[in-house]
Scaffold this motif. Structure first.
Motif, PDB file in Angstrom:
ATOM      1  N   ASN A 206       0.827  -1.206   0.000  1.00 57.10           N
ATOM      2  CA  ASN A 206       0.000   0.000   0.000  1.00 57.10           C
ATOM      3  C   ASN A 206       0.863   1.258   0.000  1.00 57.10           C
ATOM      4  OD1 ASN A 206      -2.653   0.966  -0.127  1.00 57.10           O
ATOM      5  ND2 ASN A 206      -2.694   1.405   2.053  1.00 57.10           N
ATOM      6  N   ILE A 207       1.957   1.230   0.726  1.00 60.66           N
ATOM      7  CA  ILE A 207       2.883   2.364   0.714  1.00 60.66           C
ATOM      8  C   ILE A 207       3.500   2.520  -0.673  1.00 60.66           C
ATOM      9  CG2 ILE A 207       5.100   3.192   1.598  1.00 60.66           C
ATOM     10  CD1 ILE A 207       4.343   2.077   4.298  1.00 60.66           C
ATOM     11  N   LEU A 210       1.249   4.341  -2.938  1.00 61.48           N
ATOM     12  CA  LEU A 210       1.080   5.773  -2.665  1.00 61.48           C
ATOM     13  C   LEU A 210       2.287   6.611  -3.088  1.00 61.48           C
ATOM     14  CD1 LEU A 210      -0.623   5.683   0.856  1.00 61.48           C
ATOM     15  CD2 LEU A 210      -1.688   5.804  -1.389  1.00 61.48           C
ATOM     16  N   PHE A 245      -5.086   9.433  -4.269  1.00 61.18           N
ATOM     17  CA  PHE A 245      -4.151   9.198  -3.170  1.00 61.18           C
ATOM     18  C   PHE A 245      -4.886   8.883  -1.875  1.00 61.18           C
ATOM     19  CE2 PHE A 245      -1.576  10.541   0.387  1.00 61.18           C
ATOM     20  CZ  PHE A 245      -0.308  10.064   0.085  1.00 61.18           C
ATOM     21  N   THR A 248      -7.402   5.541  -2.344  1.00 64.05           N
ATOM     22  CA  THR A 248      -6.728   4.247  -2.479  1.00 64.05           C
ATOM     23  C   THR A 248      -5.935   3.873  -1.243  1.00 64.05           C
ATOM     24  OG1 THR A 248      -4.845   5.330  -3.567  1.00 64.05           O
ATOM     25  CG2 THR A 248      -6.553   4.396  -4.974  1.00 64.05           C
ATOM     26  N   SER A 249      -5.504   4.853  -0.451  1.00 68.07           N
ATOM     27  CA  SER A 249      -4.738   4.529   0.751  1.00 68.07           C
ATOM     28  C   SER A 249      -5.565   3.744   1.756  1.00 68.07           C
ATOM     29  CB  SER A 249      -4.202   5.809   1.404  1.00 68.07           C
ATOM     30  OG  SER A 249      -5.256   6.577   1.964  1.00 68.07           O
ATOM     31  N   ILE A 312       2.833   5.764   6.664  1.00 68.67           N
ATOM     32  CA  ILE A 312       1.539   5.862   5.988  1.00 68.67           C
ATOM     33  C   ILE A 312       0.729   7.038   6.521  1.00 68.67           C
ATOM     34  CG2 ILE A 312       0.210   4.348   7.518  1.00 68.67           C
ATOM     35  CD1 ILE A 312      -0.002   4.294   3.713  1.00 68.67           C
ATOM     36  N   ARG A 316      -0.469  10.160   4.221  1.00 61.62           N
ATOM     37  CA  ARG A 316      -1.876  10.545   4.118  1.00 61.62           C
ATOM     38  C   ARG A 316      -2.095  11.998   4.507  1.00 61.62           C
ATOM     39  NH1 ARG A 316      -4.265   5.089   7.045  1.00 61.62           N
ATOM     40  NH2 ARG A 316      -4.433   3.778   5.155  1.00 61.62           N
TER      41      ARG A 316
END
Length: 330
Positions: A206-207, A210, A245, A248-249, A312, A316
């Protein structure tokens, strides 16, 4: 490096390092040394390619290391899902049409930029020329040619590749995890050595998803700081990238997060039930119970370790914080 060298030589030839005020423009100009957006584009291009390669690798690692059920059918089902989506992620089949769309979009953006900056005093000029000149306008032809060639590589070569890879992996990851959750293929284990029930690689994925969005956001932020104004060709991409961004995070790995929470709740109920029973008779059973309690207290009901959780959260927070800074400190 070749791109930067070409632009530096062109600016030296045109003497467009800095652009002073003139009667043609109310706010003077933005020479190469004053154009933070140009620096951001040149610096992030190689970073975007590296990030795209890491994303592709981490996608495969995360899916192949999912904590599947003990039976072979679950592992085989996950492997089949990866084999189904991997050719699509690599641009085969119908995915080639989507890549073509990304390519056409980048070519259109580049063509618009060239047409709107070649004549800063013409009828089709870019909105920024109502205020200031830039080093890559038609008034500085060598710089114009050199930097437009760099933009072509960025917007028609690099950005379509990165955008295609990003979108296809987002869709593939969400689909595979949703299928695994729906069919009960995952079995997170509290004793897994990663401390995240076996889902740490999913958090890292996931990172990795991003990072390209964050790099693109910083490019647009640098352009806004350079020109000190909002215009359509920067506003639309900024809204799209910021929305993708933030959304989807959370939603890409949500199925894995749901399975992890269910595993944590089940483990908690089992431990609570065992705690209400008489102490184990054998030392082995007592050790197993104590070990389970230790693992449960140490494991995190999240696919992120302490370090990745900080990363994360910072990622964010970046888009809204920077947007507020632009608004209140123009």
């Amino acid at each position: 490096m070749a791109q930067l060298t070409a632009v530096l030589l062109a600016c030296w030839w045109d003497n467009s390092w800095t652009i002073s005020a003139s009667g043609k423009f109310t706010e003077g100009g933005r020479g190469f040394l004053q154009h933070y957006g140009a620096w951001a584009i040149l610096l992030t291009d190689p970073l975007l390619l590296v990030a795209s390669g890491f994303l592709d690798r981490q996608f495969c690692v995360a899916i192949l290391t999912l904590p599947a059920r003990a039976d072979r059918d679950a592992a085989r089902a996950i492997t089949r899902s990866l084999r189904e989506y991997l050719p699509w992620v690599r641009g085969k089949g119908t995915a080639a049409l989507f890549y073509a769309l990304c390519l056409i979009t980048g070519l259109f953006a580049w063509t618009y930029n060239v047409a709107s900056t070649i004549d800063p005093l013409g009828a089709l000029r870019h909105p920024i020329f109502a205020h200031h000149d830039v080093f890559d306008s038609g008034l500085h032809m060598r710089s114009f040619i050199a930097f437009k060639a760099c933009l072509f590589l960025s917007w028609v070569v690099v950005y379509p590749i990165v955008g295609f890879k990003l979108v296809t992996i987002i869709i593939a990851t969400r689909s595979i995890l949703r299928r695994a959750e729906k069919h009960g293929l995952l079995q997170p284990r509290v004793e897994h050595p990663d401390g995240c029930y076996g889902l740490k690689n999913v958090g890292t994925l996931n990172i990795a998803i991003l990072v390209p969005c964050l790099l693109a956001f910083f490019v647009m932020f640098a352009l806004l700081v350079t020109h000190q104004m909002m215009y359509e060709s920067i506003l639309i991409p900024l809204i799209v990238v910021s929305t993708v961004f933030l959304v989807t995070s959370f939603i890409v790995i949500w199925p894995a997060q749901m399975v992890l929470w269910q595993a944590r709740d089940k483990e908690f109920r089992d431990l609570a039930k065992s705690s209400r029973q008489p102490p184990p008779a054998s030392d082995r059973d007592l050790f197993q119970f104590t070990a389970r309690r230790f693992f449960f207290s140490a494991a995190k009901a999240s696919p992120y370790s302490d370090t990745t959780k900080v990363i994360i959260l910072a990622m964010r927070a970046t888009p809204p914080v920077v947007s507020l800074a632009i608004h209140f400190f123009p």
